[in-house]
Design a protein around this motif. Structure first.
Motif, PDB file in Angstrom:
ATOM      1  N   ALA A  10      74.788  42.438 -38.391  1.00 21.46           N
ATOM      2  CA  ALA A  10      75.321  42.052 -39.582  1.00 21.46           C
ATOM      3  C   ALA A  10      74.469  40.962 -40.141  1.00 21.46           C
ATOM      4  N   THR A  11      73.629  40.148 -38.862  1.00 23.54           N
ATOM      5  CA  THR A  11      72.563  39.100 -39.627  1.00 23.54           C
ATOM      6  C   THR A  11      71.337  39.439 -39.590  1.00 23.54           C
ATOM      7  N   GLU A  12      71.020  40.163 -38.665  1.00 17.85           N
ATOM      8  CA  GLU A  12      69.586  40.726 -38.239  1.00 17.85           C
ATOM      9  C   GLU A  12      69.287  42.232 -38.407  1.00 17.85           C
ATOM     10  N   ILE A  13      68.247  42.642 -39.084  1.00 13.88           N
ATOM     11  CA  ILE A  13      67.977  44.151 -39.339  1.00 13.88           C
ATOM     12  C   ILE A  13      66.599  44.115 -38.750  1.00 13.88           C
ATOM     13  N   THR A  14      66.367  45.045 -37.660  1.00  9.70           N
ATOM     14  CA  THR A  14      65.076  45.343 -36.914  1.00  9.70           C
ATOM     15  C   THR A  14      64.184  46.448 -37.911  1.00  9.70           C
ATOM     16  N   ALA A  15      63.122  46.034 -38.053  1.00 14.36           N
ATOM     17  CA  ALA A  15      62.050  46.860 -38.875  1.00 14.36           C
ATOM     18  C   ALA A  15      60.588  46.936 -38.119  1.00 14.36           C
ATOM     19  N   ALA A  91      57.616  38.136 -49.382  1.00 16.03           N
ATOM     20  CA  ALA A  91      57.514  39.258 -48.093  1.00 16.03           C
ATOM     21  C   ALA A  91      57.889  40.501 -48.919  1.00 16.03           C
ATOM     22  N   ILE A  92      57.531  41.602 -48.092  1.00 14.21           N
ATOM     23  CA  ILE A  92      57.882  42.890 -48.681  1.00 14.21           C
ATOM     24  C   ILE A  92      58.215  43.629 -47.574  1.00 14.21           C
ATOM     25  N   VAL A  93      59.362  44.428 -48.089  1.00 11.87           N
ATOM     26  CA  VAL A  93      60.100  45.411 -46.811  1.00 11.87           C
ATOM     27  C   VAL A  93      60.257  46.697 -47.843  1.00 11.87           C
ATOM     28  N   ASN A  94      59.518  47.650 -46.959  1.00 11.88           N
ATOM     29  CA  ASN A  94      59.511  49.028 -47.653  1.00 11.88           C
ATOM     30  C   ASN A  94      60.436  50.077 -46.394  1.00 11.88           C
ATOM     31  N   GLU A  95      60.856  51.216 -47.176  1.00  9.06           N
ATOM     32  CA  GLU A  95      61.285  52.199 -46.126  1.00  9.06           C
ATOM     33  C   GLU A  95      59.976  52.653 -45.425  1.00  9.06           C
ATOM     34  N   GLU A  96      58.809  52.993 -46.311  1.00  8.55           N
ATOM     35  CA  GLU A  96      57.608  53.426 -45.832  1.00  8.55           C
ATOM     36  C   GLU A  96      56.677  52.879 -46.399  1.00  8.55           C
ATOM     37  N   THR A  97      55.775  52.047 -45.668  1.00 15.27           N
ATOM     38  CA  THR A  97      54.560  51.342 -46.299  1.00 15.27           C
ATOM     39  C   THR A  97      53.476  52.118 -46.245  1.00 15.27           C
ATOM     40  N   GLU A  98      52.812  52.456 -47.520  1.00 16.65           N
ATOM     41  CA  GLU A  98      51.929  53.584 -47.482  1.00 16.65           C
ATOM     42  C   GLU A  98      50.580  52.513 -47.506  1.00 16.65           C
ATOM     43  N   THR A  99      49.356  53.075 -47.590  1.00 14.00           N
ATOM     44  CA  THR A  99      48.163  52.342 -47.359  1.00 14.00           C
ATOM     45  C   THR A  99      47.746  51.267 -48.406  1.00 14.00           C
ATOM     46  N   GLY A 126      69.466  39.018 -54.831  1.00 13.10           N
ATOM     47  CA  GLY A 126      69.714  37.746 -54.910  1.00 13.10           C
ATOM     48  C   GLY A 126      70.141  37.095 -53.464  1.00 13.10           C
ATOM     49  N   GLU A 127      70.614  38.004 -52.636  1.00 14.58           N
ATOM     50  CA  GLU A 127      70.690  37.488 -51.394  1.00 14.58           C
ATOM     51  C   GLU A 127      69.400  36.710 -50.493  1.00 14.58           C
ATOM     52  N   THR A 128      69.741  35.698 -49.893  1.00 12.72           N
ATOM     53  CA  THR A 128      68.405  35.097 -49.287  1.00 12.72           C
ATOM     54  C   THR A 128      68.189  35.660 -47.888  1.00 12.72           C
ATOM     55  N   VAL A 129      66.974  36.153 -47.531  1.00 16.32           N
ATOM     56  CA  VAL A 129      66.527  36.554 -46.291  1.00 16.32           C
ATOM     57  C   VAL A 129      65.379  35.778 -45.930  1.00 16.32           C
ATOM     58  N   GLU A 130      65.053  36.115 -44.554  1.00 16.91           N
ATOM     59  CA  GLU A 130      63.715  35.650 -43.725  1.00 16.91           C
ATOM     60  C   GLU A 130      63.409  36.937 -43.411  1.00 16.91           C
ATOM     61  N   VAL A 131      62.024  37.146 -43.597  1.00 20.35           N
ATOM     62  CA  VAL A 131      61.230  38.436 -43.170  1.00 20.35           C
ATOM     63  C   VAL A 131      60.336  37.961 -42.040  1.00 20.35           C
ATOM     64  N   ASP A 132      60.740  37.958 -40.786  1.00 14.51           N
ATOM     65  CA  ASP A 132      59.755  37.637 -39.628  1.00 14.51           C
ATOM     66  C   ASP A 132      58.861  38.969 -39.058  1.00 14.51           C
ATOM     67  N   ALA A 133      57.921  39.004 -39.807  1.00 12.69           N
ATOM     68  CA  ALA A 133      57.153  40.111 -39.469  1.00 12.69           C
ATOM     69  C   ALA A 133      56.537  39.995 -37.985  1.00 12.69           C
ATOM     70  N   ASP A 134      56.349  38.783 -37.350  1.00 11.60           N
ATOM     71  CA  ASP A 134      55.921  38.670 -35.943  1.00 11.60           C
ATOM     72  C   ASP A 134      56.872  39.215 -35.279  1.00 11.60           C
ATOM     73  N   ALA A 135      58.387  39.067 -35.471  1.00 12.10           N
ATOM     74  CA  ALA A 135      59.257  39.680 -34.539  1.00 12.10           C
ATOM     75  C   ALA A 135      59.765  40.805 -34.906  1.00 12.10           C
ATOM     76  N   GLY A 136      59.495  41.356 -36.141  1.00  6.28           N
ATOM     77  CA  GLY A 136      60.047  42.521 -36.525  1.00  6.28           C
ATOM     78  C   GLY A 136      61.486  42.729 -36.976  1.00  6.28           C
ATOM     79  N   VAL A 137      61.938  41.447 -37.505  1.00  6.83           N
ATOM     80  CA  VAL A 137      63.312  41.457 -38.076  1.00  6.83           C
ATOM     81  C   VAL A 137      63.337  40.887 -39.589  1.00  6.83           C
ATOM     82  N   ILE A 138      64.361  41.252 -40.075  1.00  8.41           N
ATOM     83  CA  ILE A 138      65.045  40.568 -41.542  1.00  8.41           C
ATOM     84  C   ILE A 138      66.250  39.774 -40.940  1.00  8.41           C
ATOM     85  N   ARG A 139      66.147  38.606 -41.542  1.00  8.56           N
ATOM     86  CA  ARG A 139      67.556  37.733 -41.126  1.00  8.56           C
ATOM     87  C   ARG A 139      68.116  37.445 -42.299  1.00  8.56           C
TER      88      ARG A 139
END
Length: 141
Positions: A10-15, A91-99, A126-139
């Protein structure tokens, strides 16, 4: 699934990480792809593409969530310009990040993730999230 696993889901999404770094901000979600060239004003971060769901919004400091990029390779340089002008998304979050988006995120040092384990619709505007690209998670905050 244990209770602690359910709470984490519920609080972390892996990507999948595309770039490095972390960014925190309010979600600004587009249900359709984005072409940065001609769609975003690089001096302000304002979305200017006529008829786009984000028209009139400002992407500066937001966690920009959208399916994928589209359009001209100049879009990479628009993302880079946004970063240089202090108007880039946090930060950017995509289903599929193209070139195009990947290159712009790398040049602009914008944290970027793709292929999240959950549908993008679960991230609400409007929801506040942290994107941690080093860990591969959205918090979720």
């Amino acid at each position: 699934m244990t209770d602690s696993d359910a709470a984490r889901a519920a609080t972390e999404i892996t990507a999948e990480p595309i770039t490095e770094g972390t960014g925190r901000g309010e979600v600004l979600r587009s249900p359709v792809p984005i072409s940065f060239y001609g769609a975003v004003e690089p001096d302000t971060g304002e979305f200017i593409e006529d008829g786009h769901p984000l028209e009139g919004e400002n992407i500066a400091g937001k966690v920009l969530v959208f399916p994928r990029g589209k359009g001209s390779t100049v879009g990479s340089y628009v993302l880079y310009g946004l970063a240089n002008n202090g108007c880039a998304p946090a930060a950017i979050v995509n289903e599929e990040t193209e070139t195009i988006v990947a290159t712009g995120a790398i040049l602009g040092e914008i944290p970027c993730l793709d292929s999240p384990e959950m549908d993008l619709e679960t991230l609400e505007d409007g929801e506040t999230v942290e994107v941690d690209a080093d860990a591969g998670v959205i918090r979720r905050q």
